[in-house]
Design a protein around this motif. Structure first.
Motif, short mmCIF file in Angstrom:
data_model
loop_
_atom_site.label_atom_id
_atom_site.label_comp_id
_atom_site.label_asym_id
_atom_site.label_seq_id
_atom_site.Cartn_x
_atom_site.Cartn_y
_atom_site.Cartn_z
N ALA F 16 0.84 -1.20 0.00
CA ALA F 16 0.00 0.00 0.00
C ALA F 16 0.88 1.25 0.00
N LYS F 17 1.97 1.23 0.78
CA LYS F 17 2.88 2.38 0.77
C LYS F 17 3.42 2.63 -0.64
N ASP F 18 3.80 1.56 -1.30
CA ASP F 18 4.32 1.69 -2.66
C ASP F 18 3.27 2.31 -3.58
N LYS F 19 2.04 1.85 -3.44
CA LYS F 19 0.96 2.40 -4.30
C LYS F 19 0.69 3.87 -3.99
N ILE F 20 0.75 4.22 -2.71
CA ILE F 20 0.54 5.62 -2.33
C ILE F 20 1.64 6.50 -2.94
N ILE F 21 2.87 6.06 -2.79
CA ILE F 21 4.01 6.83 -3.32
C ILE F 21 3.92 6.96 -4.84
N LYS F 22 3.69 5.86 -5.49
CA LYS F 22 3.59 5.89 -6.97
C LYS F 22 2.39 6.72 -7.43
N GLY F 23 1.25 6.51 -6.77
CA GLY F 23 0.03 7.19 -7.18
C GLY F 23 0.14 8.71 -7.01
N ILE F 24 0.65 9.14 -5.87
CA ILE F 24 0.75 10.59 -5.63
C ILE F 24 1.78 11.21 -6.58
N THR F 25 2.87 10.51 -6.79
CA THR F 25 3.89 11.03 -7.72
C THR F 25 3.27 11.24 -9.10
N LYS F 26 2.47 10.30 -9.51
CA LYS F 26 1.84 10.38 -10.84
C LYS F 26 0.89 11.57 -10.94
N VAL F 27 0.18 11.87 -9.85
CA VAL F 27 -0.72 13.03 -9.87
C VAL F 27 0.05 14.29 -10.28
N PHE F 28 1.27 14.41 -9.77
CA PHE F 28 2.04 15.62 -10.09
C PHE F 28 2.68 15.53 -11.48
N GLU F 29 3.08 14.33 -11.87
CA GLU F 29 3.62 14.17 -13.22
C GLU F 29 2.57 14.58 -14.26
N GLU F 30 1.32 14.26 -13.98
CA GLU F 30 0.26 14.62 -14.93
C GLU F 30 0.03 16.13 -15.00
N LEU F 31 0.58 16.84 -14.03
CA LEU F 31 0.52 18.31 -14.07
C LEU F 31 1.80 18.90 -14.67
N GLY F 32 2.68 18.03 -15.15
CA GLY F 32 3.89 18.52 -15.82
C GLY F 32 5.11 18.64 -14.92
N ILE F 33 4.99 18.18 -13.67
CA ILE F 33 6.13 18.23 -12.75
C ILE F 33 6.94 16.94 -12.89
N PRO F 34 8.26 17.05 -13.02
CA PRO F 34 9.05 15.82 -13.18
C PRO F 34 8.98 14.95 -11.92
N GLY F 35 8.78 13.65 -12.11
CA GLY F 35 8.62 12.72 -10.99
C GLY F 35 9.77 12.77 -10.00
N HIS F 36 10.98 12.96 -10.48
CA HIS F 36 12.14 12.94 -9.57
C HIS F 36 12.10 14.09 -8.57
N ALA F 37 11.26 15.10 -8.83
CA ALA F 37 11.17 16.24 -7.91
C ALA F 37 10.13 16.03 -6.81
N VAL F 38 9.39 14.94 -6.90
CA VAL F 38 8.29 14.70 -5.94
C VAL F 38 8.80 13.84 -4.78
N GLU F 39 8.62 14.35 -3.57
CA GLU F 39 9.04 13.60 -2.39
C GLU F 39 7.78 13.32 -1.55
N VAL F 40 7.57 12.05 -1.21
CA VAL F 40 6.39 11.66 -0.43
C VAL F 40 6.86 11.01 0.86
N VAL F 41 6.36 11.48 1.99
CA VAL F 41 6.75 10.93 3.29
C VAL F 41 5.49 10.47 4.01
N ILE F 42 5.44 9.20 4.35
CA ILE F 42 4.27 8.64 5.05
C ILE F 42 4.57 8.56 6.54
N LEU F 43 3.76 9.23 7.33
CA LEU F 43 3.95 9.23 8.78
C LEU F 43 2.86 8.38 9.41
N GLU F 44 3.23 7.26 9.96
CA GLU F 44 2.26 6.35 10.57
C GLU F 44 2.07 6.70 12.04
N VAL F 45 0.83 6.76 12.44
CA VAL F 45 0.48 7.22 13.78
C VAL F 45 -0.43 6.18 14.43
#
Lengths: 67, 67, 67, 67, 67, 67
Positions: F16-45
């Motif tokens: 699920a973490k992998d899907k969250i990271i990939k999915g969110i990165t793709k949202v920004f790629e579709e807006l024209g932002i290069p994927g390598h610039a997207v940083e996703v941090v999951i904080l589990e509570v």
């Protein structure tokens, strides 16, 4: 809305967490915001990760206990 | 004021944390802010929770070590 | 990695921001982390949104100036 | 310790901010934490930057007002 | 649950914000989380407040535009 | 840019973490932002640290499971 993030030292008791969540929610209810819209997230951080005045809280506040 | 949140991969040594806290506090002292007013909180995050370029850091940066 | 969020009162000068960014980045470089991996985000918050000891900083620290 | 970040829609009145700061500080005082150690930071976010259920709050909650 | 905070440079268009909110919400829906439980908050930060590699994005990425 | 912080209950699977990271990165790629610039941090509570409507999620959502 609102979202509230609370950063504290690790080791907060379940009862204290419950009081923090209930207490903060009530603060917003008293302002007319419905309680179900209030989200409170407590992030516990080890004392050696917390610096005040350039010193780790694990050193500086050795004797203090979280609630 | 200021409050500084540092997000890093888990596994930072106690010595590195101390250097981060002292170093960041000093940056603000050099701007005229009293050290006792600087609060630094280090949030350690497992590498599999950290994505760069759509990939988990646990895969992408397998070989790298936190300080 | 790392990501650094700095919360300060609004009104920080461009020069102070530059010093904060450079200074914090250097703290991590001295721990062996490449500078290009360090991201620093400064979040400026109006003083009336900042409470210390239950009082708005706009009241409590009326005379102080951000760097 | 603790540090509290409150995320709300923009447009909160000065009086409401004061009540939020005082109220949250009191929650911790009642747990035995000295008030001067409590820092509360309110981050106001425009409604079009806030999504609930996939919809911008500027659309979904057009009629609601911040306190 | 979940709460998602997105930090970006200021100047994101209303349409891009809408796409970000919808897109991120969908990522969680595809994992079986109900969309109404997903809260997305976009925090826009001026480029001079954002440092990469020790340099302000206002200098380093002068030519780039937010979506 | 952007930096994305995701707050979730503890216990999210690696997939699920992998899907969250990939999915969110793709949202920004579709807006024209290069994927390598997207940083996703999951904080589990932990669920007992998470309050909704003044109640700990460990009570309120006893039956629900993270993805």
């Amino acid at each position: 809305m609102p979202i509230v993030h609370v950063y504290m030292w690790s080791g907060v008791s379940r009862e204290a967490k419950d009081k923090i969540i209930k207490g903060i929610t009530k603060v917003f209810e008293e302002l007319g915001i419905p309680g179900h819209a209030v989200e409170v997230v407590i992030l516990e951080v080890p004392r050696e990760n917390w610096g005040v005045g350039g010193e780790q809280a694990s050193e500086k506040f050795k004797e203090e206990r979280p609630p």
